[in-house]
Design a protein around this motif. Structure first.
Motif: not given
Ligand SMILES: O=C(O)CCC(=O)C(=O)O
Ligand SMILES: [Mn+2]
Length: 219
Positions: A137, A139, A193, A216
Motif C-alpha cells: 500500500h 501511505d 510498502h 506521521r
C-alpha cells in the motif's frame, strides 16, 4: 517477483548503522534501542486508553494486524473508507496523546534521515501476531506529503517490502529487527510498502508479537 537485498554480507546486522533504500529513504539499524524502555511504557499507556482492535477495510476484509493510534489524529478504516479522525470510534474520546518518547525519537530519526523540522501529529500503532501481514500500500491519507513517515519496529523480526511508485514495481525485501527505524519521505514518500506474513520467532522481551508504530504528519 521480490528479491532479497544483500544487506548484511553475512555480518551481524546490528553492526550496520544505515541501509539506504532509495534517495530519501533509509533503515536506521537499532536507532530506537536506547529508547526502548520509554517506548514500551508509551505503548502500554496508549493501549490502556485505546486498546488494539482489528479494523475492517472498505472491501469488507478484517485486517490481520491489530491497530490503534495516538496523537491529535488517528487513522481508521471501516466500510465507509480510510480516514484520519480526532476521535477514537470505539471510545468516542480523543485518541491518547502521543508519548513524548515517540515524538522525540521520530524527530531525531527524521533529522538523521535528512528531514529537519518534522512536526508529527499522528501515530498508528500496529500489533502483528504470527501470520499477520500488511499488503502492499501507499501511505496517502495524510494531507501533505512534504513530511516523512517514521516507522519503528519492536519485538519479532519482520520482512518489510519496499516497492516503487507503482504497485507492480518490484519490491525489495528488507528484514527489520527490534529497534530498527525506517524513514521515507521526499521523492520516496509514496513508495508502495508492506509486510510479509510474520514467522513465529518469539522475541525475548515481547514474545510472539511485533509492535510497529509509524509517526506521521497527517493534518
Ligand atoms: O509494520 C510496518 O513495518 C509498516 C506499517 C505500515 O506500513 C503502516 O502502518 O502503514
Ligand atoms: Mn504504510
Amino acid at each position: 517477483m521480490t528479491s532479497t537485498l544483500d544487506l548484511f554480507g553475512g555480518d551481524d546486522p546490528a553492526q550496520h548503522g544505515r541501509v539506504a533504500l532509495g534517495a530519501q529513504s533509509v533503515v536506521l539499524r537499532g536507532f530506537a534501542l536506547p529508547a526502548v524502555d520509554a517506548l514500551l511504557a508509551g505503548v502500554d499507556d496508549v493501549i490502556a486508553q485505546a486498546p488494539f482492535r482489528h479494523m475492517e477495510t472498505p472491501g469488507g476484509y478484517t485486517m490481520s494486524v491489530a491497530l490503534t493510534n495516538c496523537g491529535e489524529l488517528g487513522w481508521t478504516t471501516d466500510a465507509r473508507g480510510y480516514r484520519y479522525s480526532r476521535i477514537d470510534p470505539v471510545s468516542g474520546q480523543r485518541w491518547p496523546a502521543m508519548p513524548q518518547a515517540f515524538r522525540q525519537l521520530a524527530e531525531d530519526a527524521a533529522r538523521e534521515a535528512g528531514f529537519a523540522d518534522f512536526a508529527p501529529d499522528a501515530c498508528l500503532v500496529n500489533r502483528y501476531a504470527p501470520g499477520s501481514r500488511l499488503s502492499l500500500h501507499q501511505d496517502r491519507n495524510e494531507r501533505d506529503y512534504g513530511a516523512p513517515i517514521v516507522s519503528v519496529s519492536l519485538g519479532m523480526p519482520a520482512m518489510f517490502l519496499f516497492g516503487g511508485d507503482d504497485r507492480a514495481d518490484r519490491a525489495a525485501r528488507v528484514p527489520l529487527f527490534h529497534g530498527d527505524v525506517v524513514v521515507w519521505g521526499g521523492v520516496d514518500r509514496l513508495r508502495f510498502h508492506g509486510v510479509m506474513p510474520l514467522k513465529d520467532l518469539p522475541h525475548p522481551r515481547l514474545g510472539s508479537q511485533r509492535i510497529n508504530f509509524t509517526i506521521r504528519k497527517a493534518g
